[in-house]
Structures are given as structure tokens and as C-alpha cells.
Scaffold this motif. Sequence first.
Motif, mmCIF file in Angstrom:
data_model
loop_
_atom_site.group_PDB
_atom_site.id
_atom_site.type_symbol
_atom_site.label_atom_id
_atom_site.label_comp_id
_atom_site.label_asym_id
_atom_site.label_seq_id
_atom_site.Cartn_x
_atom_site.Cartn_y
_atom_site.Cartn_z
ATOM 1 N N MET A 1 12.481 -8.971 -14.838
ATOM 2 C CA MET A 1 11.815 -8.386 -13.679
ATOM 3 C C MET A 1 11.790 -6.870 -13.726
ATOM 4 S SD MET A 1 10.625 -10.741 -11.817
ATOM 5 C CE MET A 1 10.244 -9.802 -10.347
ATOM 6 N N ASP A 2 12.390 -6.249 -14.748
ATOM 7 C CA ASP A 2 12.398 -4.778 -14.824
ATOM 8 C C ASP A 2 11.045 -4.309 -15.342
ATOM 9 O OD1 ASP A 2 13.000 -2.168 -14.854
ATOM 10 O OD2 ASP A 2 14.611 -2.281 -16.320
ATOM 11 N N ARG A 3 10.073 -4.189 -14.415
ATOM 12 C CA ARG A 3 8.727 -3.784 -14.784
ATOM 13 C C ARG A 3 8.175 -2.857 -13.716
ATOM 14 N NH1 ARG A 3 4.224 -8.329 -13.636
ATOM 15 N NH2 ARG A 3 3.012 -6.399 -13.614
ATOM 16 N N THR A 4 7.046 -2.242 -14.026
ATOM 17 C CA THR A 4 6.430 -1.298 -13.098
ATOM 18 C C THR A 4 5.167 -1.903 -12.495
ATOM 19 O OG1 THR A 4 7.278 0.608 -14.314
ATOM 20 C CG2 THR A 4 5.392 0.977 -12.862
ATOM 21 N N TYR A 5 5.070 -1.820 -11.164
ATOM 22 C CA TYR A 5 3.874 -2.247 -10.445
ATOM 23 C C TYR A 5 3.167 -1.012 -9.903
ATOM 24 C CZ TYR A 5 5.802 -6.997 -10.412
ATOM 25 O OH TYR A 5 6.303 -8.228 -10.775
ATOM 26 N N ASP A 6 1.863 -1.161 -9.678
ATOM 27 C CA ASP A 6 1.165 -0.086 -8.982
ATOM 28 C C ASP A 6 1.787 0.103 -7.608
ATOM 29 O OD1 ASP A 6 -0.694 0.503 -10.980
ATOM 30 O OD2 ASP A 6 -2.099 -1.024 -10.271
ATOM 31 N N VAL A 7 2.018 -1.015 -6.915
ATOM 32 C CA VAL A 7 2.568 -0.961 -5.559
ATOM 33 C C VAL A 7 3.557 -2.105 -5.367
ATOM 34 C CG1 VAL A 7 2.051 -0.883 -3.091
ATOM 35 C CG2 VAL A 7 0.338 -0.089 -4.734
ATOM 36 N N VAL A 8 4.707 -1.782 -4.803
ATOM 37 C CA VAL A 8 5.624 -2.802 -4.300
ATOM 38 C C VAL A 8 5.594 -2.727 -2.783
ATOM 39 C CG1 VAL A 8 8.030 -3.540 -4.071
ATOM 40 C CG2 VAL A 8 7.123 -2.914 -6.317
ATOM 41 N N VAL A 9 5.367 -3.864 -2.154
ATOM 42 C CA VAL A 9 5.357 -3.969 -0.701
ATOM 43 C C VAL A 9 6.676 -4.587 -0.272
ATOM 44 C CG1 VAL A 9 4.188 -4.938 1.308
ATOM 45 C CG2 VAL A 9 2.850 -4.265 -0.705
ATOM 46 N N VAL A 10 7.408 -3.891 0.569
ATOM 47 C CA VAL A 10 8.703 -4.371 1.042
ATOM 48 C C VAL A 10 8.498 -4.990 2.422
ATOM 49 C CG1 VAL A 10 11.113 -3.785 1.489
ATOM 50 C CG2 VAL A 10 9.808 -2.501 -0.222
ATOM 51 N N GLY A 11 8.492 -6.306 2.495
ATOM 52 C CA GLY A 11 8.256 -7.015 3.738
ATOM 53 C C GLY A 11 6.990 -7.843 3.660
ATOM 54 N N GLY A 12 7.101 -9.145 3.941
ATOM 55 C CA GLY A 12 5.976 -10.054 3.755
ATOM 56 C C GLY A 12 5.419 -10.638 5.026
ATOM 57 N N GLY A 13 5.378 -9.853 6.103
ATOM 58 C CA GLY A 13 4.729 -10.305 7.327
ATOM 59 C C GLY A 13 3.252 -9.955 7.308
ATOM 60 N N ALA A 14 2.644 -9.924 8.504
ATOM 61 C CA ALA A 14 1.205 -9.672 8.588
ATOM 62 C C ALA A 14 0.819 -8.325 7.998
ATOM 63 C CB ALA A 14 0.757 -9.758 10.051
ATOM 64 N N ALA A 15 1.600 -7.287 8.290
ATOM 65 C CA ALA A 15 1.271 -5.954 7.782
ATOM 66 C C ALA A 15 1.394 -5.905 6.264
ATOM 67 C CB ALA A 15 2.183 -4.915 8.429
ATOM 68 N N GLY A 16 2.498 -6.400 5.743
ATOM 69 C CA GLY A 16 2.730 -6.343 4.306
ATOM 70 C C GLY A 16 1.729 -7.158 3.513
ATOM 71 N N LEU A 17 1.463 -8.387 3.958
ATOM 72 C CA LEU A 17 0.533 -9.246 3.235
ATOM 73 C C LEU A 17 -0.890 -8.711 3.316
ATOM 74 C CD1 LEU A 17 1.974 -12.740 4.184
ATOM 75 C CD2 LEU A 17 1.956 -11.701 1.910
ATOM 76 N N SER A 18 -1.266 -8.186 4.478
ATOM 77 C CA SER A 18 -2.608 -7.633 4.626
ATOM 78 C C SER A 18 -2.815 -6.449 3.684
ATOM 79 C CB SER A 18 -2.846 -7.205 6.080
ATOM 80 O OG SER A 18 -4.139 -6.693 6.257
ATOM 81 N N GLY A 19 -1.838 -5.553 3.630
ATOM 82 C CA GLY A 19 -1.935 -4.425 2.715
ATOM 83 C C GLY A 19 -1.944 -4.871 1.271
ATOM 84 N N ALA A 20 -1.122 -5.859 0.955
ATOM 85 C CA ALA A 20 -1.033 -6.349 -0.419
ATOM 86 C C ALA A 20 -2.337 -7.003 -0.864
ATOM 87 C CB ALA A 20 0.128 -7.334 -0.545
ATOM 88 N N VAL A 21 -2.961 -7.782 0.027
ATOM 89 C CA VAL A 21 -4.231 -8.425 -0.320
ATOM 90 C C VAL A 21 -5.305 -7.373 -0.583
ATOM 91 C CG1 VAL A 21 -6.111 -9.837 0.592
ATOM 92 C CG2 VAL A 21 -3.753 -10.626 0.811
ATOM 93 N N ALA A 22 -5.365 -6.332 0.268
ATOM 94 C CA ALA A 22 -6.338 -5.260 0.051
ATOM 95 C C ALA A 22 -6.129 -4.606 -1.311
ATOM 96 C CB ALA A 22 -6.227 -4.226 1.167
ATOM 97 N N LEU A 23 -4.884 -4.397 -1.697
ATOM 98 C CA LEU A 23 -4.584 -3.775 -2.979
ATOM 99 C C LEU A 23 -4.905 -4.705 -4.140
ATOM 100 C CD1 LEU A 23 -1.292 -2.140 -1.787
ATOM 101 C CD2 LEU A 23 -3.179 -0.870 -2.839
#
Length: 326
Positions: A1-23
Motif C-alpha cells: 500500500m506504500d504508493r502515491t495517489y493524486d488525492v487521498v480523501v479522509v472520510g467516506g461520507g457524503a462529502a468525501g464520496l462526492s469529492g472522490a467521484v468528481a476526482l
Amino acid sequence: MDRTYDVVVVGGGAAGLSGAVALARSRRSVLVVDAGQPRNAPADGVHNYLGREGTPPGELAAAGRAELTGYGGEFLAGRVETAARDGDGFRLTLDGGVELRARRLLVTTGLVDELPDVPGLAQRWGRDVLHCPYCHGWEMRDRRIGVLATSPMSLHQASLWRQLSAQVMLLTHETPEPDAAGAEQLAARGIAVVPGRVAGLEVTGDTLTGVRLASGETVALDAVVVAPRFTARGGVLETLGIKPVDVEMAGHVVGSQIPAGPDGATSVPGVWVAGNVADVRAQVISSAAAGLMAGAAINADLVAEETRHAVEAYREEVRTRSSEAG
């Protein structure tokens, strides 16, 4: 799992998932890390979410995760313990010692509802111990509702619930009885004032039937309305030096949240926030909207960075060609 992502979203509620889907839809490598402690877990359904009215919170989250993975995003159950600057990005340490690297962070860890210290409240929270008339009011219409006074805001709270039922009373609990102006407002709306400290709830089987006062008297009720203190889950952000600030309503501190700009940008470059961690008033639909806005802002920031690097590389290539030609 030691890899680099463009974005890590901390928290998987409505805000986190919505932002993650857009990305993910913008073809970003994105990972959502979620600790599995959603604030709305006790609720039967999500309300005021156009087109999703009454959807169970777990079902809405599952649908969001499916959308995310459908666009190539990833989801990981776990807790981010710390975050630290690492070059031009961030290194995250999860429970269990797993480490991840991200170019940008979106933190959507929500808040904790700190309830008044009355036995039984926590066990029935989100069922018939409630706080928001917009989230739960319709379901409690025309029922017997007791508003547990904990601050000067309780008078306003009682007035809001009176819109939904003619059977609303103010339980003064450990607060002074209303002043003359407040008492007049309550009387005009037909809201009874019940003095005395509330010692606990009365429950028959699995049904709330009222509250028990310290005097031993019982008051028949179908729901108890409280005003929690809304405390931002900002632990990960604090490891980056981002501190929460107090939130006031009518001159009374009701909680804390992380200060951020309109698009969720924090004081630390590369870190965004969305949802209840940044706005104690946000409902599910507005948290999802904030997540989308933050996701779009993060993508734009990454595009700007990549464009700068591309221009630098292009100029170097032009210089090299010119030098070779000369």
C-alpha cells in the motif's frame, strides 16, 4: 500500500464520496479511507436530499462507493492517524502502520455530537432523541415533543419544533426559566414550560414514553429534542497544524469547525475540507455539494501544477533544440 495517489480523501461520507467521484471522473487516482463511524448511522433515513428522500444512510454510502469504484477510484476501510508534509505532497500513516502518499488531501471526517449528560440520551440518539427539525421534524409531526433546555438557543429550538406539533414543551433542566420576553413568546405559541432537572428517560419495551424529573415526576413524551455540542473531528488536520475554531450562534458557542475558503481550501496549501468538519450546519445534501466543489478545486489545482511543469519541460526542450541547432 506504500504508493502515491493524486488525492487521498479522509472520510467516506457524503462529502468525501462526492469529492472522490468528481476526482475519479476527472481521471485522477483517488483513494477514500474511511473509519466506518458515520454520524448519521442511527438514523432510519436521509431527508431533504432531493431524489433520495428516506434512503437509509448505509444504502446511500454503499451507492456512493459503487459509483467511486465504477470510475476507477479506490476505497479502504481504516483510520488515518497522522498526516505530514512529504516533499511536495503528504505522507499518511494509518492504523496498523500502513503508509500512503498523496499529492493533495481532502479531509471530510465530520463531527461528533456531544450530548447533554442525561442517562439514556445516547442510546436513543437519532431515533427519538433528536436535534434537527429539518432532519426529523416531519416524522415527529403532531407528536409530544420535549425540548431539553441547555442554552439560550433552546427557546429558538422550541419555536422551530412548534411549527411541526402543537404538543411542544420546554424542559428547563439545569437552565434558568425563561425571562419575561421569552416566557411571553412561549405562552403565545402554546409551548408549556416544565421546570426541574431531567434525571433520565422513561422507556417501555423499545418505546420512549417520556422523561423522569429529579423530583420523581414523569412527563409523557414521544420525542426529546436536544442541542448537542458539535465538535469537529479534526485530529488528522491538527497533525498538519490546522486548528478548529469555535462556532457561535446568537452569541453562544455551539461547537467547532475547521476554517476554510468557499471551495474548502484550508490554510495549508494542498489540503481541503468539506462537510460537517468545516460546517456544523451542513446536512447530507449540502455536504455532498461541498465535497463536489472541493473535488473540482483540487483537480483544478493539480491541473495548474501539471501545466507549470509541462511549460517548464517544453521550454527546456526548446532551449535544447535551439542549442543543438546552433
